[in-house]
Design a protein around this motif. Structure first.
Motif, mmCIF file in Angstrom:
data_model
loop_
_atom_site.group_PDB
_atom_site.id
_atom_site.type_symbol
_atom_site.label_atom_id
_atom_site.label_comp_id
_atom_site.label_asym_id
_atom_site.label_seq_id
_atom_site.Cartn_x
_atom_site.Cartn_y
_atom_site.Cartn_z
ATOM 1 N N LEU A 21 0.827 -1.208 0.000
ATOM 2 C CA LEU A 21 0.000 0.000 0.000
ATOM 3 C C LEU A 21 0.860 1.255 0.000
ATOM 4 C CD1 LEU A 21 -2.750 1.374 0.176
ATOM 5 C CD2 LEU A 21 -2.642 1.110 2.674
ATOM 6 N N LYS A 22 1.947 1.255 0.757
ATOM 7 C CA LYS A 22 2.834 2.415 0.778
ATOM 8 C C LYS A 22 3.427 2.667 -0.604
ATOM 9 C CE LYS A 22 6.840 2.125 2.868
ATOM 10 N NZ LYS A 22 7.883 2.074 3.924
ATOM 11 N N GLY A 23 3.844 1.590 -1.277
ATOM 12 C CA GLY A 23 4.385 1.738 -2.624
ATOM 13 C C GLY A 23 3.351 2.275 -3.593
ATOM 14 N N LEU A 24 2.118 1.797 -3.486
ATOM 15 C CA LEU A 24 1.039 2.282 -4.351
ATOM 16 C C LEU A 24 0.761 3.766 -4.111
ATOM 17 C CD1 LEU A 24 -1.454 -0.722 -4.096
ATOM 18 C CD2 LEU A 24 -0.215 -0.002 -6.151
ATOM 19 N N LEU A 25 0.810 4.179 -2.856
ATOM 20 C CA LEU A 25 0.565 5.589 -2.544
ATOM 21 C C LEU A 25 1.677 6.486 -3.090
ATOM 22 C CD1 LEU A 25 -0.796 5.293 1.115
ATOM 23 C CD2 LEU A 25 -2.091 5.854 -0.955
ATOM 24 N N ILE A 26 2.918 6.017 -3.018
ATOM 25 C CA ILE A 26 4.024 6.794 -3.582
ATOM 26 C C ILE A 26 3.853 6.929 -5.091
ATOM 27 C CG2 ILE A 26 6.523 6.846 -3.977
ATOM 28 C CD1 ILE A 26 6.837 5.386 -1.288
ATOM 29 N N ALA A 27 3.479 5.833 -5.743
ATOM 30 C CA ALA A 27 3.247 5.875 -7.194
ATOM 31 C C ALA A 27 2.123 6.842 -7.532
ATOM 32 C CB ALA A 27 2.906 4.472 -7.701
ATOM 33 N N ALA A 28 1.054 6.797 -6.748
ATOM 34 C CA ALA A 28 -0.070 7.716 -6.983
ATOM 35 C C ALA A 28 0.375 9.162 -6.810
ATOM 36 C CB ALA A 28 -1.211 7.387 -6.020
ATOM 37 N N GLY A 29 1.234 9.418 -5.815
ATOM 38 C CA GLY A 29 1.728 10.773 -5.608
ATOM 39 C C GLY A 29 2.560 11.269 -6.784
ATOM 40 N N LEU A 30 3.447 10.413 -7.306
ATOM 41 C CA LEU A 30 4.266 10.797 -8.460
ATOM 42 C C LEU A 30 3.392 11.099 -9.673
ATOM 43 C CD1 LEU A 30 7.193 8.214 -8.169
ATOM 44 C CD2 LEU A 30 7.378 10.692 -7.920
ATOM 45 N N LEU A 31 2.421 10.239 -9.937
ATOM 46 C CA LEU A 31 1.542 10.447 -11.088
ATOM 47 C C LEU A 31 0.649 11.674 -10.894
ATOM 48 C CD1 LEU A 31 0.516 6.760 -11.886
ATOM 49 C CD2 LEU A 31 2.070 8.221 -13.183
ATOM 50 N N SER A 70 -1.008 16.874 -12.567
ATOM 51 C CA SER A 70 -1.371 18.246 -12.186
ATOM 52 C C SER A 70 -0.659 19.266 -13.064
ATOM 53 C CB SER A 70 -1.021 18.490 -10.709
ATOM 54 O OG SER A 70 -1.751 17.634 -9.870
ATOM 55 N N VAL A 71 0.634 19.045 -13.323
ATOM 56 C CA VAL A 71 1.379 19.975 -14.165
ATOM 57 C C VAL A 71 0.848 19.944 -15.589
ATOM 58 C CG1 VAL A 71 3.657 20.554 -15.088
ATOM 59 C CG2 VAL A 71 3.432 19.776 -12.724
ATOM 60 N N VAL A 72 0.504 18.760 -16.082
ATOM 61 C CA VAL A 72 -0.062 18.639 -17.438
ATOM 62 C C VAL A 72 -1.368 19.426 -17.546
ATOM 63 C CG1 VAL A 72 -1.159 17.023 -19.050
ATOM 64 C CG2 VAL A 72 1.032 16.436 -17.998
ATOM 65 N N LEU A 73 -2.233 19.312 -16.541
ATOM 66 C CA LEU A 73 -3.520 20.017 -16.570
ATOM 67 C C LEU A 73 -3.324 21.528 -16.428
ATOM 68 C CD1 LEU A 73 -5.650 17.593 -14.354
ATOM 69 C CD2 LEU A 73 -5.724 17.842 -16.842
#
Length: 290
Positions: free
Chosen positions: A97-107, A112-115
């Protein structure tokens, strides 16, 4: 079968089995898959079937590999899949779960920058088939590639060239294996850098998790699955979106090769330094992940 395997694992010089292992597995997997076409396997699925069979062979060989090459009687603990002392490592589910949350944060940062830049529009559309594919990508790619790169390869390199250089070497090999060489020099360079940094981030993640591989699986698999969902329904990228922002690759960009992806990975590496220092301060016994 056991004796030929033992002889192969003990070939000298010691680095030769490491170099030959994966190519031999791919060859054996492909040879095992070819007869299946006579039983009705479509030819366009031959490559995938061969890859799956190769990974099954990889799993079957690992216990003997760990015993002979690493002198490890408990292979799945040495590989980070199972812990000998659960109190010294995060639970697999928590690390995943921690790894998934880090991945979600990076994406989230990249999206956000793209939008904000106007290089994409939020659609928010996803169906059950896409979700199923994303889960399979997350667990399949994350588990298989992390077991190969951050577990088997990293441990092998530590045995051959030492711990410090092995971390850099595994990231470099990971980067080269995943880079698309049909891109221009600048785009390919950005992708090489981004993938190298991801390899280092994943290695540091395993260190901070005290040798457990599950955080790496969540982080790697989450990036693959999350970007798949973003590209296939959640986000509509503009055809004119700059590669420095969304990454190189044209219609199938890899955001880790763009400026935002590279900067995000660098920042994450700096953050991980503290987590790794805290994880390695006590003696954990997980020397191969340090």
């Amino acid at each position: 079968m056991k004796q030929p395997l033992n002889r192969f694992l003990l070939i000298q010089p010691a680095w030769l089995p490491t170099v030959l292992f994966i190519p031999l597995l791919y060859a054996l997997g492909w040879l095992a898959a070819v007869p299946l076409t006579l039983l009705g396997l479509p030819t366009d699925q031959l490559s995938l079937t061969g890859t799956v069979l190769s990974f099954v062979l990889f799993l079957l060989v690992m216990p003997r590999w760990a015993a002979l090459r690493w002198s490890e009687p408990r292979p799945w603990e040495a590989l980070g899949i199972r812990g000998a002392k659960p109190q010294e490592k995060p639970a697999p589910a928590a690390a995943l779960l921690k790894g998934l949350l880090i991945a979600a944060g990076l994406l989230m940062v990249i999206t956000s920058v793209v939008l904000i830049d106007g290089s994409g529009n939020w659609r928010g559309e996803v169906d059950a088939t896409q979700l199923t594919n994303a889960v399979l990508l997350c667990l399949g790619v994350g588990f298989a590639e992390e077991l190969i790169f951050r577990s088997w390869l990293w441990t092998e390199l530590q045995e051959i060239i030492g711990s410090r250089r092995a971390a850099w070497a595994q990231a470099g090999i990971f980067s080269l294996v995943h880079t698309r060489f049909n891109l221009g020099l600048g785009a390919m360079g950005g992708l090489l850098i981004g993938l190298f940094l991801l390899g280092m981030v994943l290695a540091r993640q395993r260190q901070s998790d005290r040798g457990s591989l599950w955080g790496c699986i969540g982080l790697h698999g989450g990036l693959v699955a999350g970007w798949f969902l973003l590209q296939n329904g959640l986000l509509q990228l503009s055809p004119n979106a700059p590669p420095w922002l969304v990454g190189p690759g044209g219609h199938s960009p890899n955001p880790l090769g763009g400026l935002i992806g590279i900067l995000s990975l660098l920042i994450l590496l700096l953050i991980q330094r503290t987590a790794v220092a805290n994880a390695l301060r006590p003696s954990t016994g997980a020397r191969r992940a340090s």
